[in-house]
Design a protein around this motif. Structure first.
Motif, PDB file in Angstrom:
ATOM      1  N   GLU A  18      -0.377   7.622   1.318  1.00 58.08           N
ATOM      2  CA  GLU A  18      -1.123   7.613   0.064  1.00 58.08           C
ATOM      3  C   GLU A  18      -0.394   6.688  -0.902  1.00 58.08           C
ATOM      4  O   GLU A  18       0.834   6.608  -0.896  1.00 58.08           O
ATOM      5  CB  GLU A  18      -1.213   9.018  -0.551  1.00 58.08           C
ATOM      6  N   ALA A  19      -1.154   5.984  -1.758  1.00 57.48           N
ATOM      7  CA  ALA A  19      -0.536   5.056  -2.708  1.00 57.48           C
ATOM      8  C   ALA A  19      -1.483   4.776  -3.854  1.00 57.48           C
ATOM      9  O   ALA A  19      -2.713   4.911  -3.720  1.00 57.48           O
ATOM     10  CB  ALA A  19      -0.134   3.747  -2.024  1.00 57.48           C
ATOM     11  N   GLU A  20      -0.898   4.382  -5.007  1.00 57.34           N
ATOM     12  CA  GLU A  20      -1.713   4.002  -6.160  1.00 57.34           C
ATOM     13  C   GLU A  20      -2.496   2.729  -5.882  1.00 57.34           C
ATOM     14  O   GLU A  20      -3.536   2.475  -6.487  1.00 57.34           O
ATOM     15  CB  GLU A  20      -0.824   3.838  -7.397  1.00 57.34           C
ATOM     16  N   ASP A  21      -2.009   1.934  -4.930  1.00 51.68           N
ATOM     17  CA  ASP A  21      -2.717   0.742  -4.459  1.00 51.68           C
ATOM     18  C   ASP A  21      -3.243   1.038  -3.049  1.00 51.68           C
ATOM     19  O   ASP A  21      -2.464   1.085  -2.090  1.00 51.68           O
ATOM     20  CB  ASP A  21      -1.774  -0.456  -4.439  1.00 51.68           C
ATOM     21  N   PRO A  22      -4.549   1.266  -2.878  1.00 53.09           N
ATOM     22  CA  PRO A  22      -5.085   1.659  -1.567  1.00 53.09           C
ATOM     23  C   PRO A  22      -4.786   0.667  -0.451  1.00 53.09           C
ATOM     24  O   PRO A  22      -4.765   1.053   0.722  1.00 53.09           O
ATOM     25  CB  PRO A  22      -6.599   1.766  -1.824  1.00 53.09           C
ATOM     26  N   THR A  23      -4.552  -0.603  -0.790  1.00 56.55           N
ATOM     27  CA  THR A  23      -4.292  -1.596   0.251  1.00 56.55           C
ATOM     28  C   THR A  23      -2.945  -1.375   0.942  1.00 56.55           C
ATOM     29  O   THR A  23      -2.701  -1.949   2.008  1.00 56.55           O
ATOM     30  CB  THR A  23      -4.315  -3.018  -0.334  1.00 56.55           C
TER      31      THR A  23
END
Length: 828
Positions: free
Chosen positions: A711-716
């Motif tokens: 999981e990340a704040e930047d989906p890429t």
């Protein structure tokens, strides 16, 4: 609270000593010289477990390095030593302190050692291992006091230590079991360092023993800075009174030491993201030089009290520690009671040159405020114009750097760990029960300022500050300083004054029947966080004529200060529960297998201060989930040990969600500090083994890891491998030893990894070889020669860029190049 714990600890001790007047019979005592020639057994583990156990009877993954092996490795820095421990990833490129550490694929999102706790004699050096630029290795040094370094990875560290879900590395002091000591004088043969080490211990009576030791050193260090960057020393001592069934010990330490810090530096890169070719820039060696130089020293700033002052980058990383500890073990009505407490007064100051970007010198005036020319601001050419910026120093580069200055007012801590264990005969087996309570108070009180400046890129300790001159002849900078506000839009001048109070009751059960041992442990961590923080805003600026020339330069208009009126409170509580369950089966005398599942946590601490997670009105948590980061782990392992041979294989899985601050490049290529909230998963296998046949021996370790961002704040970024996480890290140490000499090497390496989470630009694989030779020409004398990084490998640990830049230049950090040290040691 501290006086209460002393009373609690001393009361049963007085009872115990009055009941047992006779000391236990002392075993046969070795001299220090005899001990140095003895093969020490490491079959028992004491770190991160309820009671000392045979390794084959413990459902844990452990390793140890005794003092004899440590001296062979020849690495005085903590980070260099920890690189040799299986499962540990240690980036030892910043100098002797502020290394980065992680374990078994747990992410290295920020700096320091977030999931790994550093201990001295079983108590933490700092409660939190990832305070920005103030990591635990800042306040510890290796010297001859250390008898053993023991590590535990995963497993029971979740419940037998707070804030250490990944593991514990424990530096265990000598306590006078052997008689006599030694003195060693060492010197660099191809670099400037001089050091003296000593240790002495023994018995004053049959029941009282002591140990005292320390070091003093000075010198430039392993990179060419042009000034004496390392100077200072340490002294540690303890005295132990034994009685039947236990002991009481007093411990003390004084550290006053300064070491130079190494920031990123320019490195040329060509090729492709998948197959980059890294080379040093002309006239600057990435492995032997540093941009911290003799020509860059004092810089003015406004300190945390709002006063104008000057700091000297040459002061480096200065640590001061005064600590006093108390340790006891005794029997009381069938229970074995231990109490260990320590108060550490920890302070100092830090002045670090940290480059943020590298730019072509000819473009610097245009990139930072318009057209203009360049001139030297310091050094032997101060005041002279730079007429050919495109060919400056053969590389045409300027570094946009920042002074990171920290006044460390207090990182004091008080720690007490009280526990009681008892073995019961139940149902044909043995049930070991342990109850304990851990209490800690940790101060975070420091002021920090960031001052950006320009310098040229040249080695040999010759880099100098550079001024930008406007077209009208007025300086854009002040003695090389771009502004006195900092490189970011806010928070460049800040004060942190926060205290963490932690109480953690814990307990464990271990039932052993026949060959099977089942264990379970639990820990309840509660934290209370109080204090305040303050940082400057965009309008918190003063104008000061620093040089009193009557002219206010553009830089002199921007002195940032942190106004007391903008102080924000910090006042919140948190709690979490950790547990661990395990099974160990002793298949035979030489073979065992184990499995364990654990859930632990790590308080976010400093990483969420001045962030949206905390209310700026009342200091309470706005995002309760940010208060701590949960870590789930599972492991299954096999252990084998017979005469002259051992092998341990462990499979592991880990899952973590965390809030952290990450140093990474911004859109403009300038390094910045960013708050991130992500989840990660890692799995892999760890191997450790060794064999000894006559004079030949070989120890080796390897960790295979597959990790990803889930999981990340930047989906890429989801599905990518965390930055700088290699598939394999390994350690190998072959050696040959007879009565006259010992020769061997410590080889540490890693496969390739990605520079950043975007998984584009790769960091190459490397292996460094630390070779050693010890000669014993006569009894009680040892001559030694150590060559660290013998083959002068460019071991890149960090590159700031996430992709191959069009400029062909990145900021990078590497391990130092080859250094050769000679020493002579006398035993007495």
């Amino acid at each position: 609270m501290k006086s209460l714990y002393f009373t609690v600890a001393l009361a049963p001790l007085l009872f115990a000593t009055s009941s047992h007047a006779e000391a236990e019979q002392s075993p046969a005592r070795q001299t220090a010289w005899e001990a140095s020639r003895t093969r020490v057994s490491d079959d028992v583990v004491v770190t991160g477990v309820a009671k000392a156990r045979d390794r084959l009877d413990s459902a844990t993954s452990t390793s140890s390095i005794n003092d004899v092996e440590i001296t062979k490795i020849g690495a005085y820095s903590i980070s260099d030593l920890f690189r040799t421990i299986p499962g540990i990833r240690a980036e030892a490129s910043t100098g002797e302190v502020n290394g980065n550490y992680t374990i078994r694929g747990l992410p290295m999102v920020g700096s320091g050692a977030k999931y790994l706790q550093f201990q001295e004699d079983g108590l933490p050096v700092l409660e939190f291992g990832d305070i920005l630029a103030l990591t635990p290795d800042y306040f510890i040094r290796y010297d001859f006091n250390i008898g053993q370094i023991e590590s535990i990875r995963g497993g029971s560290s979740s419940t037998f230590a707070s804030n250490a879900p990944g593991g514990v590395i424990n530096l265990i002091s000598q306590t006078g079991e052997v008689e006599g000591g030694s003195f060693q004088a060492s010197s660099g043969l191809d670099y400037d360092t001089y050091r003296g080490d000593f240790n002495y211990g023994g018995h004053l009576t049959d029941s009282i023993r002591f140990n005292v030791g320390g070091f003093y050193r000075e010198g430039e260090g392993p990179r060419d800075s042009g000034f004496q960057g390392n100077h200072g020393g340490q002294i540690k001592a303890n005295i132990t009174k034994e009685f039947q069934g236990g002991f009481v010990r007093l411990e003390g330490k004084i550290l006053d030491d300064t070491v130079i810090g190494y920031g990123p530096a320019p490195l040329m890169v060509s090729g492709t993201n998948d197959d980059p070719d890294y080379t040093s820039t002309p006239n600057y060696s990435i492995t032997r030089d540093t941009l911290t130089s003799r020509n860059i020293s004092t810089i003015p700033l406004i300190n945390g009290d709002g006063d104008l002052t000057e700091v000297n980058i040459h002061d480096g990383n200065h640590a001061v520690v005064r600590s006093l500890g108390f340790h006891t073990r005794f029997n009381l009505r069938g229970w074995t009671v231990t109490d260990h407490m320590r108060y550490a007064d920890q302070s100092g100051d830090q002045s670090l040159n940290y480059p943020l970007a590298v730019v072509p010198a000819a473009l610097a005036p245009f990139a930072f405020g318009g057209a203009g020319t360049l001139a030297y601001a310091t050094g032997p050419q101060a005041g002279q114009a730079i007429t050919s910026p495109t060919t400056l120093n053969g590389n045409g580069l300027l570094a946009y750097s920042t002074l990171v200055h920290t006044d460390i007012n207090s990182l004091n801590n008080f720690t007490n760990d009280l526990r009681a264990s008892r073995v019961w005969n139940v149902g044909g087996g043995q049930l070991t029960t342990t109850l304990g309570v851990y209490n800690a108070e940790q101060d975070l009180e420091y002021d920090r300022q960031y001052i950006p400046f320009f310098q040229d890129v040249v080695g040999g300790g010759d880099s100098a500050l550079v001024d930008i001159i406007n077209p009208n002849g007025t300086p854009r900078t002040q003695d090389g300083v771009y502004n006195f506000f900092g490189p970011s839009t806010a928070g460049s001048n800040s004060r942190t004054d926060v205290r963490y109070s932690i109480i953690a009751p814990y307990g464990s059960l271990n039932y052993r029947i026949g060959k099977l041992a089942l264990g379970a442990s639990v820990r309840f961590d509660s934290g209370e966080v109080t204090g305040s923080t303050v940082a400057n805003g965009m309008t918190d600026v003063r104008t000061i004529d620093v040089d009193n020339d009557g002219v206010i330069t553009q830089a002199e208009r921007t002195f940032a200060f942190a106004p007391a009126a903008k102080t924000t409170p910090v006042d919140y509580d948190y709690d979490y529960t950790s547990y661990s369950v395990s099974a160990n089966y002793r298949v035979s005398e030489t073979f065992s297998t184990f499995a364990r599942y654990s859930q632990g946590g790590r308080a976010a601490a400093e990483k969420i201060l001045r962030s949206p997670a905390i209310s700026s009105v009342d200091g309470d948590l706005v995002q309760p989930d940010a208060a701590y980061d949960p870590v789930d782990q599972a492991e299954i392992g096999l252990k084998y040990r017979t005469d002259g041979l051992f092998a341990n294989v462990t499979g592991f899985w880990a899952e973590v969600s965390e809030t952290n601050q990450q140093i990474r490049p911004g859109a403009n290529g300038v390094t910045q500090l960013v708050l991130v909230q992500r989840s990660y998963e890692a799995m892999g296998a760890e191997f450790e083994g060794g064999v000894r046949r006559g004079p030949l021996s070989l120890t080796a370790g390897a960790t295979v890891t597959s990790a990803e961002i889930t999981e990340a704040e930047d989906p890429t970024l989801v599905g990518n491998t965390p930055r700088r996480q290699a598939d394999v890290i390994f350690q190998v140490m072959p050696q040959y030893e007879n009565d006259l000499f010992t020769v061997g090497a410590s080889i540490v390496g890693t496969t390739e990894s990605y520079s950043q989470d975007q998984n584009q630009l790769k960091l190459p694989a490397y292996a460094t070889v630390n070779a050693f030779l010890q000669i014993r020409p006569v009894e009680r004398v040892v001559l030694s020669l150590n060559a660290n990084n013998l083959f002068d490998e460019m071991a890149i640990t960090d590159v700031s860029a996430d992709t191959l830049p069009a400029s062909g230049v990145v900021l990078a950090q590497t391990l130092p190049g080859r250094t050769v040290t000679a020493a002579v040691r006398f035993y007495f």
